[in-house]
Design an enzyme around this catalytic site. Structure first.
Site, PDB file in Angstrom:
ATOM      1  N   GLY A  73       0.664  -0.925   0.253  1.00 29.35           N
ATOM      2  CA  GLY A  73      -0.303  -0.168  -0.157  1.00 29.35           C
ATOM      3  C   GLY A  73       0.768   1.304  -0.203  1.00 29.35           C
ATOM      4  O   GLY A  73       0.149   2.146  -0.667  1.00 29.35           O
ATOM      5  N   ASN A 170      -7.633   3.742   9.382  1.00 24.86           N
ATOM      6  CA  ASN A 170      -6.974   2.925  10.019  1.00 24.86           C
ATOM      7  C   ASN A 170      -6.772   3.079  11.427  1.00 24.86           C
ATOM      8  O   ASN A 170      -6.381   2.007  12.607  1.00 24.86           O
ATOM      9  CB  ASN A 170      -5.313   2.372   9.591  1.00 24.86           C
ATOM     10  CG  ASN A 170      -4.206   3.529   9.871  1.00 24.86           C
ATOM     11  OD1 ASN A 170      -5.018   5.060   9.501  1.00 24.86           O
ATOM     12  ND2 ASN A 170      -3.189   3.554  10.121  1.00 24.86           N
ATOM     13  N   HIS A 220      -1.986  -8.023   2.417  1.00 26.87           N
ATOM     14  CA  HIS A 220      -2.286  -8.395   4.019  1.00 26.87           C
ATOM     15  C   HIS A 220      -2.505  -7.662   4.907  1.00 26.87           C
ATOM     16  O   HIS A 220      -2.874  -8.365   6.250  1.00 26.87           O
ATOM     17  CB  HIS A 220      -0.026  -8.217   5.070  1.00 26.87           C
ATOM     18  CG  HIS A 220       0.196  -6.656   5.508  1.00 26.87           C
ATOM     19  ND1 HIS A 220      -0.331  -6.366   6.089  1.00 26.87           N
ATOM     20  CD2 HIS A 220      -0.073  -5.265   4.257  1.00 26.87           C
ATOM     21  CE1 HIS A 220      -0.263  -4.322   6.186  1.00 26.87           C
ATOM     22  NE2 HIS A 220       0.668  -4.742   5.092  1.00 26.87           N
ATOM     23  N   CYS A 356       2.461   1.545  11.463  1.00 24.49           N
ATOM     24  CA  CYS A 356       3.682   2.757  10.663  1.00 24.49           C
ATOM     25  C   CYS A 356       4.217   3.660  12.211  1.00 24.49           C
ATOM     26  O   CYS A 356       5.307   4.322  11.164  1.00 24.49           O
ATOM     27  CB  CYS A 356       3.603   3.178   9.377  1.00 24.49           C
ATOM     28  SG  CYS A 356       2.751   2.027   8.540  1.00 24.49           S
TER      29      CYS A 356
END
Length: 412
Positions: A73, A170, A220, A356
């Site tokens: 992504g 997210n 994933h 991240c």
């Protein structure tokens, strides 16, 4: 030593391989041959790769020619935003790169809740290629302000390179009105990108919408392997590639095809779409159970997105849509990392936000964009559910949370 969590509540970071993906990966890992070679082995690899492209396209509801495989992504977001920006600012007759400091279309419309793979790219373009980021606000439950979005696009469309809005957040799980936002961008002739990484396979996504120029997805997050994703690129879209080499993937992303991973990605996407309704219903029930327990047993705790949307609905507004598997908890006085490590010691894998940005001592940029204070944006915990989540694991979390929160608050 225990190296696997007893209760996994971090599906938004990554998911376990689904059985169809595992089978496809094992089946094709032994394939010999470069999909770009002309001999029999190469043609065999190419057929497998082409079949994976077709299957993934079918799962996404788009044309196979619109699938551009990437490493994930993050690369897909980079390719879309850098590629659109460079192409929209290319100087006729020169190399297809923006004129440094003198872009004709410097404006990029975005929100503060985007993934770092989008935010950091915009910051890079602002620092090195003259981009002018135009920040559009979001509501208290992390929904883009469509009136402000419309105003930003109408202000100077002739100077606007692109607009970008994630499909689903997210961290707090709020689903955005992507189709409306894309339509507004299309009205002004502005290319539109959506980061659909967290949404694809978990909520209905109309990726064949002609107003959506590009869309990022990855394997994933839906039961596929790490290391492969895709950018969906409209046939009419024009992007400047940022990886050069053999000219694979429509010349937009050079590199030798990862045949086994592509097959596993396609298998995972097919399985996720086939079970989407049933799995969403199951996770929504578990989410409701967890939210009810949190709001009734933990003093001063709030649930971002879900609770805010419910409150807004009770006041007569439209409730925001929410991803079925994400519960984002704010607990004043309970530092997020403390809660995470305490839960980890009990066998629970959770997070404080995007994987991240994990390990960085900073408040959630998503909650800051929602109007929360820096302290409120630090005292958070995300529980993301998925294939490994059961009634028993949710009940175990419900039983453990009050004590963990009390201990974290006592520790300051």
């Amino acid at each position: 030593m225990r190296n696997q969590p007893i209760h996994y509540f971090d599906h938004a970071a990554t998911t376990p391989l689904s059985e169809p993906a595992r089978a496809a990966l094992i089946e094709h890992m032994g394939v010999i041959g470069n999909a770009g070679s002309l001999h029999t082995a190469g043609r065999t690899a190419r057929r497998i790769h082409d079949a994976a492209r077709i299957e993934l396209a079918h799962a996404a509801g788009v044309d196979p020619a619109e699938i551009v495989f990437t490493s994930g992504g993050t690369e897909a977001d980079n390719l879309a935003i850098k590629g659109l920006y460079a192409k929209r600012n290319a100087v006729p007759g020169s190399k297809p790169e923006p004129a440094v400091g003198k872009p004709a279309r410097p404006r990029i419309i975005y929100t503060g809740i985007e993934h770092p793979a989008v935010l950091d790219v915009i910051e890079y373009l602002a620092q090195h290629h003259g981009a002018e980021p135009v920040l559009v606000p979001v509501t208290e439950d992390a929904v883009v302000d469509l009136d402000a979005w419309r105003t930003a696009l109408a202000h100077a469309p002739e100077r606007t390179a692109l607009a970008t809005l994630m499909w689903a957040n997210n961290e707090v799980g709020t689903i955005q009105p992507v189709e409306e936002a894309a339509a507004i961008a299309a009205e002004h002739g502005v290319p539109f990108h959506t980061d659909a990484v967290q949404a694809f396979g978990h909520t209905p996504t109309q990726l064949n919408n002609p107003a959506i120029t590009t869309a990022a997805i990855t394997a994933h997050k839906l039961g596929g392997p790490v290391g492969i994703g895709a950018l969906i690129v409209r046939r009419t879209a024009q992007l400047t590639p940022h990886i050069h080499g053999g000219g694979q993937e429509r010349g937009l992303r050079s590199g030798t095809a990862d045949v086994a991973s592509a097959a596993a990605f396609a298998a995972a996407a097919t399985a996720a779409q086939a079970s989407l309704d049933q799995e969403s219903e199951r996770l929504e029930c578990l989410r409701e159970k967890l939210v009810h327990a949190i709001t009734t047993t933990i003093p001063n705790a709030t649930v971002s997105g879900v609770q805010a949307a419910a409150n807004r609905a009770s006041r007569g507004g439209d409730s925001a849509q929410q991803l079925p598997g994400i519960v984002h908890l704010s607990v004043p006085g309970a530092q997020g990392d403390s809660v995470l490590f305490l839960l980890d010691s009990l066998g629970f894998a959770t997070s404080t936000g995007s994987a991240c940005t994990a390990g960085m001592a900073q408040p959630s940029h998503v909650l800051l964009a929602m109007g929360r204070s820096k302290q409120d944006a630090t005292d958070v915990q995300r529980f993301s559910m998925g294939s490994l989540t059961t009634e028993g694991s949710v009940q175990a979390l419900i039983d453990a949370l009050p004590g963990v929160i009390a201990q974290a608050r006592a520790a300051g």
